[in-house]
Design a protein around this motif. Structure first.
Motif, PDB file in Angstrom:
ATOM      1  N   GLN A  98      26.654  34.219  47.854  1.00 27.34           N
ATOM      2  CA  GLN A  98      27.972  34.232  47.223  1.00 27.34           C
ATOM      3  C   GLN A  98      28.853  35.236  47.967  1.00 27.34           C
ATOM      4  OE1 GLN A  98      30.195  32.499  45.612  1.00 27.34           O
ATOM      5  NE2 GLN A  98      29.225  32.538  43.586  1.00 27.34           N
ATOM      6  N   ALA A  99      30.082  34.859  48.236  1.00 21.70           N
ATOM      7  CA  ALA A  99      30.986  35.724  48.984  1.00 21.70           C
ATOM      8  C   ALA A  99      31.137  37.086  48.319  1.00 21.70           C
ATOM      9  CB  ALA A  99      32.355  35.049  49.115  1.00 21.70           C
ATOM     10  N   GLY A 100      30.973  38.138  49.112  1.00 23.34           N
ATOM     11  CA  GLY A 100      31.155  39.490  48.609  1.00 23.34           C
ATOM     12  C   GLY A 100      29.936  40.087  47.943  1.00 23.34           C
ATOM     13  N   ARG A 101      28.832  39.327  47.841  1.00 28.03           N
ATOM     14  CA  ARG A 101      27.628  39.825  47.190  1.00 28.03           C
ATOM     15  C   ARG A 101      26.691  40.492  48.185  1.00 28.03           C
ATOM     16  NH1 ARG A 101      26.660  41.191  41.939  1.00 28.03           N
ATOM     17  NH2 ARG A 101      27.552  39.644  40.536  1.00 28.03           N
ATOM     18  N   ASP A 102      25.978  41.489  47.689  1.00 33.02           N
ATOM     19  CA  ASP A 102      25.007  42.208  48.514  1.00 33.02           C
ATOM     20  C   ASP A 102      23.776  41.335  48.751  1.00 33.02           C
ATOM     21  OD1 ASP A 102      23.834  44.612  49.726  1.00 33.02           O
ATOM     22  OD2 ASP A 102      22.490  44.572  47.999  1.00 33.02           O
ATOM     23  N   ARG A 103      23.276  41.285  50.005  1.00 28.50           N
ATOM     24  CA  ARG A 103      22.109  40.456  50.297  1.00 28.50           C
ATOM     25  C   ARG A 103      20.861  40.970  49.581  1.00 28.50           C
ATOM     26  NH1 ARG A 103      19.974  36.589  54.107  1.00 28.50           N
ATOM     27  NH2 ARG A 103      22.017  36.315  55.055  1.00 28.50           N
ATOM     28  N   GLY A 104      20.782  42.284  49.349  1.00 29.31           N
ATOM     29  CA  GLY A 104      19.609  42.842  48.674  1.00 29.31           C
ATOM     30  C   GLY A 104      19.392  42.225  47.300  1.00 29.31           C
ATOM     31  N   LEU A 105      20.466  42.070  46.539  1.00 27.03           N
ATOM     32  CA  LEU A 105      20.352  41.459  45.225  1.00 27.03           C
ATOM     33  C   LEU A 105      19.994  39.986  45.343  1.00 27.03           C
ATOM     34  CD1 LEU A 105      20.632  41.793  42.192  1.00 27.03           C
ATOM     35  CD2 LEU A 105      23.056  41.267  42.406  1.00 27.03           C
ATOM     36  N   PHE A 106      20.558  39.288  46.328  1.00 26.25           N
ATOM     37  CA  PHE A 106      20.221  37.880  46.578  1.00 26.25           C
ATOM     38  C   PHE A 106      18.740  37.741  46.891  1.00 26.25           C
ATOM     39  CE2 PHE A 106      19.644  34.501  49.782  1.00 26.25           C
ATOM     40  CZ  PHE A 106      20.055  33.390  49.057  1.00 26.25           C
TER      41      PHE A 106
ATOM     42  N   THR B 219      20.597  44.318  37.253  1.00 24.78           N
ATOM     43  CA  THR B 219      21.057  44.916  38.507  1.00 24.78           C
ATOM     44  C   THR B 219      22.179  44.108  39.156  1.00 24.78           C
ATOM     45  OG1 THR B 219      19.293  43.752  39.684  1.00 24.78           O
ATOM     46  CG2 THR B 219      18.843  46.029  39.016  1.00 24.78           C
ATOM     47  N   ALA B 220      22.466  42.909  38.605  1.00 21.28           N
ATOM     48  CA  ALA B 220      23.512  42.077  39.208  1.00 21.28           C
ATOM     49  C   ALA B 220      24.888  42.712  39.112  1.00 21.28           C
ATOM     50  CB  ALA B 220      23.531  40.697  38.549  1.00 21.28           C
ATOM     51  N   ALA B 221      25.054  43.606  38.146  1.00 17.15           N
ATOM     52  CA  ALA B 221      26.360  44.258  37.972  1.00 17.15           C
ATOM     53  C   ALA B 221      26.565  45.412  38.937  1.00 17.15           C
ATOM     54  CB  ALA B 221      26.502  44.765  36.532  1.00 17.15           C
ATOM     55  N   SER B 222      25.521  45.778  39.674  1.00 20.26           N
ATOM     56  CA  SER B 222      25.627  46.909  40.601  1.00 20.26           C
ATOM     57  C   SER B 222      24.754  46.653  41.811  1.00 20.26           C
ATOM     58  CB  SER B 222      25.195  48.207  39.909  1.00 20.26           C
ATOM     59  OG  SER B 222      23.854  48.097  39.476  1.00 20.26           O
ATOM     60  N   THR B 223      24.813  47.549  42.771  1.00 21.30           N
ATOM     61  CA  THR B 223      23.981  47.445  43.966  1.00 21.30           C
ATOM     62  C   THR B 223      22.529  47.697  43.600  1.00 21.30           C
ATOM     63  OG1 THR B 223      25.832  48.267  45.259  1.00 21.30           O
ATOM     64  CG2 THR B 223      23.667  48.285  46.324  1.00 21.30           C
ATOM     65  N   LEU B 224      21.614  46.994  44.261  1.00 15.36           N
ATOM     66  CA  LEU B 224      20.186  47.157  43.996  1.00 15.36           C
ATOM     67  C   LEU B 224      19.723  48.522  44.502  1.00 15.36           C
ATOM     68  CD1 LEU B 224      17.745  45.586  42.862  1.00 15.36           C
ATOM     69  CD2 LEU B 224      17.274  44.848  45.194  1.00 15.36           C
TER      70      LEU B 224
ATOM     71  N   GLY C  51      26.936  35.143  39.549  1.00 11.67           N
ATOM     72  CA  GLY C  51      27.570  35.214  40.862  1.00 11.67           C
ATOM     73  C   GLY C  51      26.635  35.650  41.968  1.00 11.67           C
ATOM     74  N   VAL C  52      25.310  35.601  41.743  1.00 10.54           N
ATOM     75  CA  VAL C  52      24.347  35.944  42.794  1.00 10.54           C
ATOM     76  C   VAL C  52      24.109  34.737  43.699  1.00 10.54           C
ATOM     77  CG1 VAL C  52      22.000  36.747  43.255  1.00 10.54           C
ATOM     78  CG2 VAL C  52      23.253  37.634  41.280  1.00 10.54           C
ATOM     79  N   LEU C  53      24.079  33.532  43.110  1.00  8.74           N
ATOM     80  CA  LEU C  53      23.893  32.300  43.863  1.00  8.74           C
ATOM     81  C   LEU C  53      25.208  31.538  43.940  1.00  8.74           C
ATOM     82  CD1 LEU C  53      20.556  30.984  42.220  1.00  8.74           C
ATOM     83  CD2 LEU C  53      20.795  32.487  44.194  1.00  8.74           C
TER      84      LEU C  53
ATOM     85  N   SER D 102      22.928  27.442  47.178  1.00 10.46           N
ATOM     86  CA  SER D 102      21.659  28.106  46.873  1.00 10.46           C
ATOM     87  C   SER D 102      21.160  27.716  45.487  1.00 10.46           C
ATOM     88  CB  SER D 102      21.801  29.621  46.992  1.00 10.46           C
ATOM     89  OG  SER D 102      22.903  30.114  46.259  1.00 10.46           O
ATOM     90  N   TYR D 103      22.090  27.506  44.535  1.00  5.38           N
ATOM     91  CA  TYR D 103      21.696  27.035  43.209  1.00  5.38           C
ATOM     92  C   TYR D 103      21.033  25.662  43.312  1.00  5.38           C
ATOM     93  CZ  TYR D 103      22.274  24.919  38.574  1.00  5.38           C
ATOM     94  OH  TYR D 103      22.053  24.257  37.387  1.00  5.38           O
ATOM     95  N   THR D 104      21.642  24.763  44.083  1.00  6.36           N
ATOM     96  CA  THR D 104      21.085  23.417  44.246  1.00  6.36           C
ATOM     97  C   THR D 104      19.695  23.480  44.861  1.00  6.36           C
ATOM     98  OG1 THR D 104      23.311  22.493  44.500  1.00  6.36           O
ATOM     99  CG2 THR D 104      21.472  21.154  45.290  1.00  6.36           C
ATOM    100  N   ILE D 105      19.489  24.354  45.838  1.00  9.78           N
ATOM    101  CA  ILE D 105      18.181  24.488  46.472  1.00  9.78           C
ATOM    102  C   ILE D 105      17.138  24.957  45.466  1.00  9.78           C
ATOM    103  CG2 ILE D 105      16.869  25.883  48.135  1.00  9.78           C
ATOM    104  CD1 ILE D 105      19.295  25.752  49.988  1.00  9.78           C
TER     105      ILE D 105
END
Length: 434
Positions: free
Chosen positions: A139-147, A202-207, A382-384, A388-391
């Motif tokens: 998702q645009a603007g999201r941290d990869r660590g949380l993803f 943790t989705a509301a903040s950085t992991l 907003g993490v996926l 990515s949701y479809t996958i």
């Protein structure tokens, strides 16, 4: 100054919501039944109903009708989603009623060992896959660590409701290995909800270590409160709720109230529903018997509507590029290999035979309901993104379709023992089967 009241729902908005719900439910029931006739899990047909009415089919073939249905309009979608959220809360809560904690205690060493291997290995492989996943899945603007963490959780969960339903439909519940598979499913299910709660919080903040520690502390507090305070209180309530409709109303309040409590603690509402269902389940078999109508309504109406609504969010056109299609295929392979290898290795470590280990691995690999819920939570937070949701949902469906094939083959190679024959005779006597 008097408080300003919100205006009632508009007539056209209500009409569209009713049309949406009726169409989704009708399509879900029809395709779910067709899936069962084809010896497939009903959830696959129910998801297909949403895909059919979503942007992948109706949105492409009849865009004007799809636009009238407002399937893609945010405010209308939120109304339909709110109905679906009740479906998932009651699905998780009523499924928790059927969890046999005594069975889990009797098979603690085996179920915990297999469950742990079946969680850690796919979690690690899922995180590794997410680290290497194309940036277009983020998702645009999201941290990869949380993803990475969220995808790892999605890869490692198992679906206890699907496992139990498959074993029941295949008439295998009298087998020891089937009971053990359910016990492993309980371990994976509870651990998966805990991990999902951590991921959601943790989705509301950085992991960070602090963002992970906070929800874990809340989990400990919730568990302690449930065992020491809520459990005796629920038993006291249930002994005094003598009439069936009172028991049903009390259970509804407990499940929804527990879901609200965990949501207020910045954890996933579904975890609270699980806790509420477990608490009611400890009140005894009489309470569970009275609650059969609630479970029937959940399984026949609320759950199909939720899964069809989840299918609406799938867009198969998102898999149209070679990079995304390859990512989807590799994700399915990683998820399947990780879960199979983990559960299989755990079963062999505790000394189970090859075919029994295969049964446990096949059962644990059925992601079904839980992974679809995880995917929905990831999209909502907003993490996926849509791709990515479809996958993740395709992995849930694919692994669930694999399970019956392996189960049928492996169970045939495990001879019946005397206890299993006795249970089979008792089951036939109760059902009148020949």
């Amino acid at each position: 100054m008097p408080a300003v009241t919100a205006p009632p729902l508009g007539g056209h908005t209500l009409l569209v919501l009713l049309v949406q719900a009726s169409l989704l439910l009708a399509a879900a029931l029809l395709l779910g039944r067709l899936a069962v006739v084809c010896k497939l899990p009903a959830v696959s047909g129910e998801l297909a109903a949403g895909v059919l009415l979503g942007p992948s089919v109706v949105g492409w073939l009849a865009p004007d009708f799809h636009h009238w249905l407002r399937m893609s309009q945010q405010s209308q979608a939120h109304l339909l989603d709110s109905v679906g959220q009740f479906g998932v809360i009651f699905l998780v809560g009523t499924t928790a009623l059927e969890i046999d904690l005594a069975l889990v205690r009797r098979t603690t060493r085996t179920s915990v060992t297999v469950g742990a291997f079946g969680l850690v290995i796919p979690l690690g492989l899922g995180c590794a896959w997410a680290l290497l996943a194309p940036a277009t899945l983020l998702q645009a603007g999201r941290d990869r660590g949380l993803f990475v963490f969220f995808v790892g959780v999605a890869m490692c969960v198992s679906a206890l409701p699907v496992i139990a339903k498959m074993l029941s439909d295949m008439r295998l519940l009298h087998r020891d290995v089937a009971q053990l598979t359910i016990a492993v499913g309980v371990v994976d299910d509870v651990a998966g909800w805990m991990l999902l709660s951590v991921a959601s919080a943790t989705a509301a903040s950085t992991l960070t270590p602090r963002s992970v520690a906070a929800p874990l502390i809340r989990l400990v507090l919730i568990t302690a409160c449930a065992m020491l305070v809520c459990r005796p209180a629920v038993r006291w309530l249930m002994t005094r709720a003598r009439r069936p409709h009172t028991v049903m109303a009390t259970t509804t309040v407990l499940i929804v109230g527990c879901a609200a409590a965990t949501q207020a603690m910045e954890m996933e509402a579904s975890f609270g529903a699980l806790v509420g269902g477990l608490l009611v389940g400890t009140a005894g078999p009489e309470a569970r018997r009275v609650l059969v109508p609630l479970r029937s309504v959940t399984l026949s109406v609320l759950a199909p509507l939720y899964f069809a609504e989840a299918g609406l969010r799938m867009n198969l056109f998102a898999l149209g590029t070679p990079v995304i299609a390859l990512a989807a295929l590799s994700a399915l392979v990683v998820a399947t290999v990780g879960k199979f290898a983990g559960a299989l290795l755990g079963a062999r470590v505790v000394g189970l035979g090859r075919h029994a280990a295969l049964v446990l691995a096949a059962g644990a690999n059925a992601r079904g309901v839980i992974q679809i819920i995880v995917a929905g939570v990831g999209l909502r937070l907003g993490v996926l993104n849509t791709a990515s949701y479809t996958i993740v949902v395709l992995i849930a469906v694919g692994t669930t379709l694999m399970a019956p094939l392996v189960l049928r083959w492996a169970v045939r190679h495990i001879p019946l023992n005397d206890d299993e024959r006795a249970r089979l005779r008792q089951e036939k006597a109760l059902t009148g089967a020949s």
